[in-house]
Scaffold this active site. Structure first.
Site, PDB file in Angstrom:
ATOM      1  N   LYS A  32      -3.066  33.108 -27.281  1.00  0.00           N
ATOM      2  CA  LYS A  32      -2.779  32.324 -26.072  1.00  0.00           C
ATOM      3  C   LYS A  32      -3.697  31.107 -26.043  1.00  0.00           C
ATOM      4  O   LYS A  32      -4.878  31.212 -26.373  1.00  0.00           O
ATOM      5  CB  LYS A  32      -2.986  33.200 -24.838  1.00  0.00           C
ATOM      6  CG  LYS A  32      -2.553  32.556 -23.524  1.00  0.00           C
ATOM      7  CD  LYS A  32      -2.674  33.543 -22.370  1.00  0.00           C
ATOM      8  CE  LYS A  32      -2.199  32.933 -21.055  1.00  0.00           C
ATOM      9  NZ  LYS A  32      -2.306  33.888 -19.925  1.00  0.00           N
ATOM     10  N   SER A  61       1.753  34.487 -17.251  1.00  0.00           N
ATOM     11  CA  SER A  61       1.577  33.208 -17.890  1.00  0.00           C
ATOM     12  C   SER A  61       1.515  33.282 -19.412  1.00  0.00           C
ATOM     13  O   SER A  61       1.615  32.256 -20.072  1.00  0.00           O
ATOM     14  CB  SER A  61       0.302  32.528 -17.369  1.00  0.00           C
ATOM     15  OG  SER A  61      -0.829  33.310 -17.708  1.00  0.00           O
ATOM     16  N   SER A 116      -0.325  38.633 -16.117  1.00  0.00           N
ATOM     17  CA  SER A 116       0.138  37.699 -17.147  1.00  0.00           C
ATOM     18  C   SER A 116       0.313  38.259 -18.551  1.00  0.00           C
ATOM     19  O   SER A 116       0.855  37.567 -19.405  1.00  0.00           O
ATOM     20  CB  SER A 116      -0.800  36.500 -17.220  1.00  0.00           C
ATOM     21  OG  SER A 116      -0.459  35.595 -16.212  1.00  0.00           O
TER      22      SER A 116
HETATM   23  N1  GLN Z   1       1.549  35.224 -11.889  1.00  0.00           N
HETATM   24  C1  GLN Z   1       0.187  35.350 -11.488  1.00  0.00           C
HETATM   25  C2  GLN Z   1      -0.343  34.005 -11.056  1.00  0.00           C
HETATM   26  O1  GLN Z   1       0.419  33.114 -11.051  1.00  0.00           O
HETATM   27  C3  GLN Z   1      -0.628  35.937 -12.579  1.00  0.00           C
HETATM   28  C4  GLN Z   1      -1.174  34.953 -13.545  1.00  0.00           C
HETATM   29  C5  GLN Z   1      -2.087  35.551 -14.561  1.00  0.00           C
HETATM   30  O2  GLN Z   1      -2.233  36.777 -14.678  1.00  0.00           O
HETATM   31  N2  GLN Z   1      -2.776  34.693 -15.276  1.00  0.00           N
HETATM   32  O3  GLN Z   1      -1.477  33.823 -10.736  1.00  0.00           O
END
Ligand code: GLN
Length: 475
Positions: A79, A154, A178
């Protein structure tokens, strides 16, 4: 044989039997990337030359009779918020478009000891803020199972890379879901380890008290191998735990007899897709047939998790993102004076979602609102932690949906941030409590979209998650 379709443990066997070479595996993955990146867009950077160089090194080691780790010669996607020395690390943000870290994150250093092949840096929502990868500052990633749909986020690029065989394994990060939600949307396995199990040193911070790096893989066995490689204390991360790291492959056993599994009633709330719900309930029945006992439990403060998360995470993000000022890192847009320069840089180069969260976070932290919002959210966080403490007095593991719906269409929610935030209802409570969770494929919708369930464990009990996940996978 299409090498890129195999798992890491299958490829490892072929490598040490000298039936294939690391260069052949790497070429198979790079060919696949050439073929499908146009339609999927899993990567921000593909490190072709670096990958082939590393593969030749691994082949030489094998030829010289040296031992290679289980991940040796295995193509991995990282990532793009995990620092890789000499390889651009953008966080999918225009503000870091030219940032080349001078050091490796601890997880990368640890992985390098096993000689996997870094094939590229995976797309993501900008600074990991989002659940669809549509917030990337560069391009949208498409779900390999249905190109009109999001891969989740994400870590959508990491999950899409593994699901489309453009990588064998991947690393993601999980602040509120994410790793797990994209794994469930793409039909692969994703684990968020316990907070502190894996070092965050070199992970670009989004919300430091919630962030955790973890594996995204094709199966549970590979997940155990990757976790083995990255877990453990790190002097460079004071929040990493000193607890010893077990060998997670010892938990790859078909064995859930007597395991007590809790089904939290609050996770099956209104708004849940009926096919998702049915799939999770079927999984529970399967577990029962395999000898586990199922019990309905309550996590009474679940309703407040989203509100608490969307105050705590933005508050930490607002602070963490202050460092992007056009001076210390990345791109600068000049102005008449230094304040103007910072304003121009941040206005032009942060995306809309990042700006929204910086504003929410600063609002929640500001004098007069701190007690009403931020402090209250911290109290809710404690209540949620206590819910889990109580629940784990009665059960060994909790079974829940990973996400309330299967992958949604690209564009469907992007203009409705609140709706998007509600997607995280089943995943954020674990981050608030610091607990481990794994998402495992458990079925498909009538239209063929993957569905994943989530197993939630006690702190530092990744072993039970791996054992229960493996048992289900093998059934
Ligand atoms: N969807 C969640 C957010 O928008 C989780 C994001 C994440 O785990 N980085 O913050």
């Amino acid at each position: 044989m299409e090498l890129n379709k195999l798992t890491a443990h299958e490829l490892h066997q072929l490598l040490i039997d000298k039936k294939i070479s690391a260069v052949e595996i790497t070429n198979a993955v790079l060919d696949r990337i050439d073929q499908s990146e146009k339609s999927i867009g899993a990567y921000i950077t593909v490190t072709r030359e670096h990958a082939l160089d590393s593969a030749r090194t691994v082949d030489k080691k094998i030829a010289d009779g040296q031992s290679i780790g289980v991940l040796g010669g295995i193509p991995i996607a990282i990532k793009d918020n995990i620092c890789t020395k000499g390889i651009k690390t953008t966080c999918a943000s225009k503000i870091l478009e030219n940032f080349v870290p001078p050091y490796d994150a601890t997880v990368i250093q640890k992985l390098r000891a096993e000689n996997p092949i870094i094939v590229g840096k995976a797309n993501m929502d900008e600074f990991a803020m989002g659940g669809s990868t549509e917030n990337s500052g560069f391009h949208v990633t498409h779900n390999p199972r249905d190109l009109e749909r999001v891969p989740g986020g994400s870590s959508g690029g990491s999950a899409a890379a593994v699901a489309s065989d453009e990588a064998i394994i991947a690393l993601g990060s999980d602040t509120g879901g994410s790793i797990r939600q994209p794994a469930s949307f793409c039909g692969v396995v994703g684990m968020k380890p316990t907070y502190g199990r894996v070092s965050r040193y070199g992970l670009v911070a989004y919300a430091s008290s919630l962030d955790q790096i973890g594996p995204i893989t094709k199966d549970v066995t590979d997940c155990a191998h990757v976790l083995n490689a990255i877990a453990g204390h790190d002097d460079m991360d004071s929040t990493s735990t000193a607890a010893p790291v077990p060998d997670y492959t010892q938990s790859l056993r078909v064995d859930v007899k007597g395991l007590k599994i809790g089904l939290p009633k609050e996770y099956f709330a209104a708004g849940m897709d009926s096919e998702v719900e049915q799939s999770i309930r079927n999984a529970a029945s399967e577990y029962e047939k395999l000898g586990a006992t199922i019990k309905t439990i309550s996590l009474p403060h679940t309703d407040y998790a989203i509100s608490a998360y969307y105050l705590i995470a933005p508050a930490e993000a607002a602070t963490n993102l202050e460092r992007y000022d056009g001076v210390s890192y990345g791109v600068r847009i000049d102005g008449v004076d230094v304040v103007d320069m910072m304003k121009n840089t941040r206005t032009a180069l942060f995306g809309a979602e990042v700006k929204r969260r910086i504003m929410i976070g600063n609002y929640a932290l500001s004098a007069g609102y701190y007690d009403a919002y931020y402090l209250k959210a911290l109290k809710v966080r404690t209540l949620i932690q206590n819910d889990f403490v109580e629940a784990f007095k009665d059960v060994d593991v909790i079974l829940a949906p990973t996400a309330p719906t299967p992958a949604f269409k690209i564009g469907e929610m992007i203009d409705d941030p609140l709706k998007m935030y509600l997607q995280d209802v089943c995943t954020v409570p674990l981050n608030l409590a610091g607990l481990p969770g794994i998402s495992v494929p458990c079925g498909e919708t009538s239209t063929g979209l993957p569905i994943g369930f989530q197993l939630i464990g006690r702190a530092l009990d990744e072993e039970t998650l791996i054992r229960a996940a493996y048992t289900f996978e093998q059934r």
